[in-house]
Motif scaffolding. Structure first.
Motif, PDB file in Angstrom:
ATOM      1  N   GLN A 150       4.530   0.360 -16.663  1.00 23.31           N
ATOM      2  CA  GLN A 150       4.051   0.294 -15.543  1.00 23.31           C
ATOM      3  C   GLN A 150       4.470  -1.015 -14.568  1.00 23.31           C
ATOM      4  OE1 GLN A 150      -0.594   1.175 -15.501  1.00 23.31           O
ATOM      5  NE2 GLN A 150      -0.039   1.530 -17.697  1.00 23.31           N
ATOM      6  N   VAL A 151       5.410  -1.523 -15.351  1.00 23.31           N
ATOM      7  CA  VAL A 151       6.076  -2.846 -14.694  1.00 23.31           C
ATOM      8  C   VAL A 151       7.206  -2.335 -13.995  1.00 23.31           C
ATOM      9  CG1 VAL A 151       6.942  -5.077 -15.064  1.00 23.31           C
ATOM     10  CG2 VAL A 151       5.167  -4.421 -16.599  1.00 23.31           C
ATOM     11  N   ARG A 152       7.257  -2.931 -12.585  1.00 18.48           N
ATOM     12  CA  ARG A 152       8.414  -2.632 -12.052  1.00 18.48           C
ATOM     13  C   ARG A 152       9.414  -3.689 -11.522  1.00 18.48           C
ATOM     14  NH1 ARG A 152       7.472   1.096 -13.717  1.00 18.48           N
ATOM     15  NH2 ARG A 152       6.728   3.049 -12.868  1.00 18.48           N
ATOM     16  N   GLU A 153       8.772  -5.023 -11.862  1.00 21.01           N
ATOM     17  CA  GLU A 153       9.556  -6.122 -11.754  1.00 21.01           C
ATOM     18  C   GLU A 153       8.843  -7.438 -12.309  1.00 21.01           C
ATOM     19  OE1 GLU A 153      12.077  -7.301  -7.823  1.00 21.01           O
ATOM     20  OE2 GLU A 153      10.287  -8.504  -7.448  1.00 21.01           O
ATOM     21  N   LEU A 154       9.727  -8.405 -12.667  1.00 21.73           N
ATOM     22  CA  LEU A 154       9.012  -9.782 -13.375  1.00 21.73           C
ATOM     23  C   LEU A 154       9.654 -10.985 -12.786  1.00 21.73           C
ATOM     24  CD1 LEU A 154       9.334  -8.620 -17.117  1.00 21.73           C
ATOM     25  CD2 LEU A 154       7.160  -8.661 -15.692  1.00 21.73           C
ATOM     26  N   THR A 213       5.173  -7.365 -11.138  1.00 26.30           N
ATOM     27  CA  THR A 213       4.870  -6.153  -9.916  1.00 26.30           C
ATOM     28  C   THR A 213       4.663  -4.810 -10.843  1.00 26.30           C
ATOM     29  OG1 THR A 213       6.438  -7.192  -8.637  1.00 26.30           O
ATOM     30  CG2 THR A 213       5.811  -5.000  -8.189  1.00 26.30           C
ATOM     31  N   LEU A 214       3.539  -4.209 -10.529  1.00 25.82           N
ATOM     32  CA  LEU A 214       2.902  -3.092 -11.222  1.00 25.82           C
ATOM     33  C   LEU A 214       2.865  -1.998 -10.492  1.00 25.82           C
ATOM     34  CD1 LEU A 214      -0.297  -4.776 -12.995  1.00 25.82           C
ATOM     35  CD2 LEU A 214       1.860  -3.941 -14.170  1.00 25.82           C
ATOM     36  N   GLN A 215       3.332  -0.784 -10.953  1.00 27.61           N
ATOM     37  CA  GLN A 215       3.202   0.426 -10.450  1.00 27.61           C
ATOM     38  C   GLN A 215       1.624   0.855 -10.473  1.00 27.61           C
ATOM     39  OE1 GLN A 215       5.585   2.132  -8.234  1.00 27.61           O
ATOM     40  NE2 GLN A 215       3.517   3.181  -7.665  1.00 27.61           N
ATOM     41  N   CYS A 216       0.829   0.921  -9.498  1.00 27.60           N
ATOM     42  CA  CYS A 216      -0.406   1.520  -9.585  1.00 27.60           C
ATOM     43  C   CYS A 216      -0.416   2.809  -9.023  1.00 27.60           C
ATOM     44  CB  CYS A 216      -1.374   0.762  -9.058  1.00 27.60           C
ATOM     45  SG  CYS A 216      -1.305  -1.030  -9.424  1.00 27.60           S
ATOM     46  N   GLU A 217      -1.561   3.428  -9.058  1.00 28.51           N
ATOM     47  CA  GLU A 217      -1.825   4.742  -8.272  1.00 28.51           C
ATOM     48  C   GLU A 217      -3.421   4.884  -7.533  1.00 28.51           C
ATOM     49  OE1 GLU A 217      -2.560   8.207 -10.934  1.00 28.51           O
ATOM     50  OE2 GLU A 217      -1.730   6.931 -12.355  1.00 28.51           O
ATOM     51  N   PRO A 218      -3.380   5.489  -6.886  1.00 27.81           N
ATOM     52  CA  PRO A 218      -4.748   5.720  -6.092  1.00 27.81           C
ATOM     53  C   PRO A 218      -5.758   5.861  -7.108  1.00 27.81           C
ATOM     54  CG  PRO A 218      -3.315   7.297  -4.986  1.00 27.81           C
ATOM     55  CD  PRO A 218      -2.580   6.701  -6.179  1.00 27.81           C
ATOM     56  N   ALA A 219      -6.943   4.986  -6.841  1.00 33.24           N
ATOM     57  CA  ALA A 219      -7.934   4.931  -7.963  1.00 33.24           C
ATOM     58  C   ALA A 219      -8.468   6.308  -8.321  1.00 33.24           C
ATOM     59  CB  ALA A 219      -9.170   4.023  -7.168  1.00 33.24           C
ATOM     60  N   PHE A 220      -8.915   6.560  -9.745  1.00 31.41           N
ATOM     61  CA  PHE A 220      -9.170   8.074 -10.015  1.00 31.41           C
ATOM     62  C   PHE A 220     -10.307   7.722 -11.108  1.00 31.41           C
ATOM     63  CE2 PHE A 220      -7.089   7.809 -14.110  1.00 31.41           C
ATOM     64  CZ  PHE A 220      -5.914   6.828 -13.902  1.00 31.41           C
ATOM     65  N   LEU A 265      -6.882   1.085  -5.735  1.00 30.29           N
ATOM     66  CA  LEU A 265      -5.776   1.414  -6.673  1.00 30.29           C
ATOM     67  C   LEU A 265      -6.364   1.282  -8.323  1.00 30.29           C
ATOM     68  CD1 LEU A 265      -3.115  -0.763  -4.939  1.00 30.29           C
ATOM     69  CD2 LEU A 265      -3.260   1.763  -4.940  1.00 30.29           C
ATOM     70  N   ALA A 266      -5.587   1.990  -8.879  1.00 29.50           N
ATOM     71  CA  ALA A 266      -6.035   1.577 -10.494  1.00 29.50           C
ATOM     72  C   ALA A 266      -4.801   1.675 -11.254  1.00 29.50           C
ATOM     73  CB  ALA A 266      -6.863   2.781 -10.744  1.00 29.50           C
ATOM     74  N   ARG A 294       0.832  -1.362   0.007  1.00 24.55           N
ATOM     75  CA  ARG A 294      -0.108  -0.130  -0.099  1.00 24.55           C
ATOM     76  C   ARG A 294       0.839   1.181   0.157  1.00 24.55           C
ATOM     77  NH1 ARG A 294      -5.406  -0.631   0.377  1.00 24.55           N
ATOM     78  NH2 ARG A 294      -5.983  -2.980   1.090  1.00 24.55           N
ATOM     79  N   ASP A 295       1.960   1.308   0.629  1.00 21.79           N
ATOM     80  CA  ASP A 295       2.702   2.587   0.823  1.00 21.79           C
ATOM     81  C   ASP A 295       3.403   2.844  -0.562  1.00 21.79           C
ATOM     82  OD1 ASP A 295       3.401   0.263   1.946  1.00 21.79           O
ATOM     83  OD2 ASP A 295       5.345   0.901   2.681  1.00 21.79           O
ATOM     84  N   SER A 296       3.894   1.799  -1.320  1.00 18.33           N
ATOM     85  CA  SER A 296       4.286   2.200  -2.682  1.00 18.33           C
ATOM     86  C   SER A 296       3.265   2.079  -3.767  1.00 18.33           C
ATOM     87  CB  SER A 296       5.396   1.158  -3.032  1.00 18.33           C
ATOM     88  OG  SER A 296       4.917  -0.076  -3.030  1.00 18.33           O
ATOM     89  N   ALA A 297       1.942   1.787  -3.559  1.00 13.50           N
ATOM     90  CA  ALA A 297       0.913   1.436  -4.588  1.00 13.50           C
ATOM     91  C   ALA A 297       1.531   0.274  -5.597  1.00 13.50           C
ATOM     92  CB  ALA A 297       0.449   2.784  -5.124  1.00 13.50           C
TER      93      ALA A 297
END
Ligand code: FAD
Length: 439
Positions: free
Chosen positions: A136-140, A178-185, A102-103, A77-80
């Motif tokens: 949007q990918v941070r790790e595979l 691993t995906l970087q998301c952001e707060p739902a909008f 998240l989204a 949650r802290d890094s979304a």
């Protein structure tokens, strides 16, 4: 595991009968499938939801279908950031993210692809400030040809990471993303018809001032359909379309009615151009707001064939004008509108937007209507503008032409030779478009 199943892709353009189809339920079963294919001298192809028009997911050997390997397995949650199983369909991913507040930052037009399948061909949406899905990918996590389970990111094996975010399934079976998301909008959508000349005059302004801008061009009509989606402030209340209107617009008009019109064109091809003109005149005006993924993606039940190229944004106008002029000389009409989108420059080696701010132009034709000359015309225009073909859509380029278009294809092939020296993940189609494995 099953033998002798026949598999078809969404558009009906590809059919294959894998000798063996494996449906793993965990990473151990994926590793076992890889080792067994190696042992038996078979090649192996991971596959997603079959939404690529090309044979990129086809095999006559072992097919690995990850439909049973889905879901979000961790949320930070802290890094979304979220860790997602590779076979997760995007509609499931969007709904699960929403439950966590998240989204995803950006999405393509539809949500029926699997996550790994969408990444593997460089699936993108639109928006000058946003990259395609692979950005949007941070790790595979990947199962390599020798059965090793490995991880890569910008800091851990960065070369494999740069190659594997869009890999055509040529490097291994991706198991977790691993995906970087952001707060739902929420997005506010404005969709309407506008004379194509006017859209072209305002193109730079539209692209610069909207979060997600695209337009559909009806090759025989006067109007384009413009879509402008912009983020609502966090405290604003979205105003979704009334469910009945939503059904009328998206199920009845965009799918059932369009399907009927397309079938009419197939029965009487001479009517194609007038029907396309009619569709251009009947574009609805819509103004609504909703959760981001509900605005960005829609349902597409009408089957079409598609050829899409990525260009430097600065070349868009010239390419578009050439296409418009050329379509007038086609021996038949075009039923499905062409689509124009944009994306930010990225650093994914096989991305259409690698190293350049990008415009995507996609030409489409209803499946069952003539398309060859149309696509050939477009491809020849694309060639003179350095266009890079979408890996999941129709094109005729082989490895030599691709090497000139994708400047990091050589680096990609070097990584591939290292992680898959025997060509376990190769296929006749991959050999043709990115070259055979050369250890
Ligand atoms: C109606 C429609 C709308 C579309 N809209 C868009 C759009 O808006 N933007 C866009 O860019 N594209 C779009 N596409 C193209 C689509 O996003 C791509 O073709 C995508 O790859 C399809 O995903 P899939 O899950 O069906 O994968 P498949 O087509 O089944 O496979 C694609 C590739 O993914 C590989 N793969 C699958 N799973 C794995 C795995 N676990 N590990 C490694 N490799 C794997 C396969 O080997 C193959 O190379 C659209 C296609 C259709 C039919």
């Amino acid at each position: 595991m099953t033998a002798g199943e026949v598999w078809r892709n969404w558009s009906g353009t590809v059919r294959c009968a894998p000798a063996r189809t494996v449906r793993p339920r965990d990473v151990d079963e994926i590793v076992a499938a890889v080792k067994r294919a190696q042992r038996d001298g078979q090649r192996l192809r991971p596959r997603g939801a079959g939404h690529s028009v090309t044979p990129v997911a086809a095999t006559g050997d072992t097919a690995v279908d990850l439909a049973g390997w889905t879901g979000v397995c961790a949320v930070h949650r802290d890094s979304a950031q979220v860790v997602v199983r590779a076979g997760t369909p995007l509609y499931q991913l969007n709904a699960e993210l929403d439950r966590f507040g998240l989204a995803l930052t950006n999405l393509g037009d539809i949500d029926t692809q699997t996550l790994a399948g969408a990444l593997a061909t460089g699936t993108h949406g639109t928006g000058l400030r946003y990259g395609g899905m692979p950005t949007q990918v941070r790790e595979l996590e990947i199962v390599l040809a020798d059965g090793t389970v490995t991880r890569c990111s910008a800091t851990e094996d960065p070369e494999l990471f740069a190659a594997a975010r869009t890999s055509l399934g040529a490097l291994g079976v991706i198991t977790e993303v691993t995906l970087q998301c952001e707060p739902a909008f929420a997005l506010e959508a404005r969709e309407y018809a506008e004379p194509v000349e006017q859209v072209l005059d305002r193109l730079d302004e539209y692209i610069a001032t909207n979060d997600h801008f695209e337009f559909y061009w009806f090759p025989h009509g006067r109007n384009a359909m413009v879509k402008r989606d912009n983020r609502l402030p966090a405290n604003a209340t979205p105003r979704p379309m009334h469910p009945v209107r939503h059904w009328l617009e998206f199920d009845v008009l965009e799918n059932a009615a369009l399907g009927a019109v397309c079938r009419t064109a197939r029965l009487a091809p001479a009517l194609t151009a007038p029907l396309n003109r009619l569709c251009s005149a009947l574009v609805s005006r819509r103004h609504y707001s909703d959760r981001s993924y509900r605005v960005l993606t829609t349902r597409r039940a009408v089957r079409f064939l598609e050829c899409e190229y990525a260009f430097p944004l600065a070349a868009l106008r010239e390419v578009f004008d050439e296409l418009r002029a050329a379509v007038r000389n086609l021996p038949y009409g075009v039923m499905i509108p062409a689509e124009v989108r944009v994306a930010a420059e990225d650093d994914v080696w096989l991305s259409g937007a690698y190293g350049r701010t990008t415009a995507y132009l996609s030409v489409q034709q209803y499946a069952g209507l003539a398309h060859r000359e149309y696509f050939e015309l477009f491809e020849s225009i694309a060639a003179s503008a350095g266009g890079r073909p979408h890996w999941g859509k129709f094109h005729t380029l082989s490895v030599d032409a691709q090497t000139a278009r994708y400047p990091r294809l050589g680096d990609f092939r070097a990584v591939r030779a290292k992680v898959d020296p025997t060509g376990l993940f190769d296929s006749p189609y991959l050999s043709h478009v990115i070259g055979p494995v050369v250890p």
